[in-house]
Scaffold this motif. Structure first.
Motif, PDB file in Angstrom:
ATOM      1  N   THR A  66      52.281  44.536  49.471  1.00 27.36           N
ATOM      2  CA  THR A  66      51.087  44.425  48.428  1.00 27.36           C
ATOM      3  C   THR A  66      50.428  43.251  49.091  1.00 27.36           C
ATOM      4  O   THR A  66      50.758  42.418  49.704  1.00 27.36           O
ATOM      5  CB  THR A  66      51.762  43.951  47.385  1.00 27.36           C
ATOM      6  OG1 THR A  66      52.451  45.185  46.725  1.00 27.36           O
ATOM      7  CG2 THR A  66      50.500  43.649  46.133  1.00 27.36           C
ATOM      8  N   THR A 110      46.464  40.852  48.294  1.00 31.88           N
ATOM      9  CA  THR A 110      45.938  40.266  47.261  1.00 31.88           C
ATOM     10  C   THR A 110      44.643  39.596  47.565  1.00 31.88           C
ATOM     11  O   THR A 110      44.240  39.522  48.964  1.00 31.88           O
ATOM     12  CB  THR A 110      46.626  39.015  46.760  1.00 31.88           C
ATOM     13  OG1 THR A 110      46.866  37.958  47.670  1.00 31.88           O
ATOM     14  CG2 THR A 110      48.038  39.246  46.045  1.00 31.88           C
ATOM     15  N   ARG A 130      56.509  45.898  47.164  1.00 34.87           N
ATOM     16  CA  ARG A 130      56.112  44.197  47.274  1.00 34.87           C
ATOM     17  C   ARG A 130      55.739  43.834  48.537  1.00 34.87           C
ATOM     18  O   ARG A 130      54.705  42.847  48.573  1.00 34.87           O
ATOM     19  CB  ARG A 130      57.404  43.836  46.575  1.00 34.87           C
ATOM     20  CG  ARG A 130      57.095  42.123  46.416  1.00 34.87           C
ATOM     21  CD  ARG A 130      58.134  41.498  45.873  1.00 34.87           C
ATOM     22  NE  ARG A 130      58.687  42.028  44.823  1.00 34.87           N
ATOM     23  CZ  ARG A 130      59.640  41.437  43.984  1.00 34.87           C
ATOM     24  NH1 ARG A 130      60.045  40.171  44.358  1.00 34.87           N
ATOM     25  NH2 ARG A 130      60.095  42.220  42.836  1.00 34.87           N
ATOM     26  N   TYR A 178      46.141  42.511  43.198  1.00 34.39           N
ATOM     27  CA  TYR A 178      47.150  42.827  43.716  1.00 34.39           C
ATOM     28  C   TYR A 178      46.929  44.581  44.081  1.00 34.39           C
ATOM     29  O   TYR A 178      46.780  45.235  43.210  1.00 34.39           O
ATOM     30  CB  TYR A 178      48.418  42.828  42.968  1.00 34.39           C
ATOM     31  CG  TYR A 178      48.901  41.408  42.656  1.00 34.39           C
ATOM     32  CD1 TYR A 178      49.656  40.583  43.479  1.00 34.39           C
ATOM     33  CD2 TYR A 178      48.420  40.891  41.469  1.00 34.39           C
ATOM     34  CE1 TYR A 178      50.032  39.522  43.135  1.00 34.39           C
ATOM     35  CE2 TYR A 178      48.737  39.449  41.191  1.00 34.39           C
ATOM     36  CZ  TYR A 178      49.483  38.927  41.844  1.00 34.39           C
ATOM     37  OH  TYR A 178      49.849  37.712  41.409  1.00 34.39           O
ATOM     38  N   LYS A 228      42.658  37.847  40.367  1.00 36.68           N
ATOM     39  CA  LYS A 228      43.513  38.003  41.352  1.00 36.68           C
ATOM     40  C   LYS A 228      43.891  39.293  41.494  1.00 36.68           C
ATOM     41  O   LYS A 228      44.300  40.007  40.335  1.00 36.68           O
ATOM     42  CB  LYS A 228      44.435  36.999  41.230  1.00 36.68           C
ATOM     43  CG  LYS A 228      45.693  36.989  42.752  1.00 36.68           C
ATOM     44  CD  LYS A 228      46.551  36.045  42.462  1.00 36.68           C
ATOM     45  CE  LYS A 228      47.614  36.200  43.622  1.00 36.68           C
ATOM     46  NZ  LYS A 228      48.458  35.131  43.718  1.00 36.68           N
TER      47      LYS A 228
END
Length: 69
Positions: A20, A22, A17, A6, A4
């Motif tokens: 962000t 993914t 945050r 980010y 995964k």
């Protein structure tokens, strides 16, 4: 193994945050994943290997799609 990643869309973007993103990608090592994503010019914050119960949990997410490069 599934990783995964980010990341921020732009190399110049400061990691925040709320912005962000993914993605999930197959690779043998974290280094291999970084090489596969090099041409996309992402600002990679963190690469997390997924296995076991955590992988099972992530696969239940409706946005779970493994990117194969």
């Amino acid at each position: 193994m599934i990783y995964k990643v980010y990341f921020q869309e732009k190399l110049t973007e400061v990691p925040v945050r709320e912005r962000t993103n993914t993605l999930y990608i197959k690779g043998n090592t974290e280094g291999e994943v970084r090489l596969k994503l090099k041409d996309r010019h992402y600002n990679i914050e963190y690469i997390q290997p997924l296995d076991g119960a955590y992988l099972d949990y992530e696969q239940q997410n409706e946005n779970y799609k493994v990117l194969e490069i």
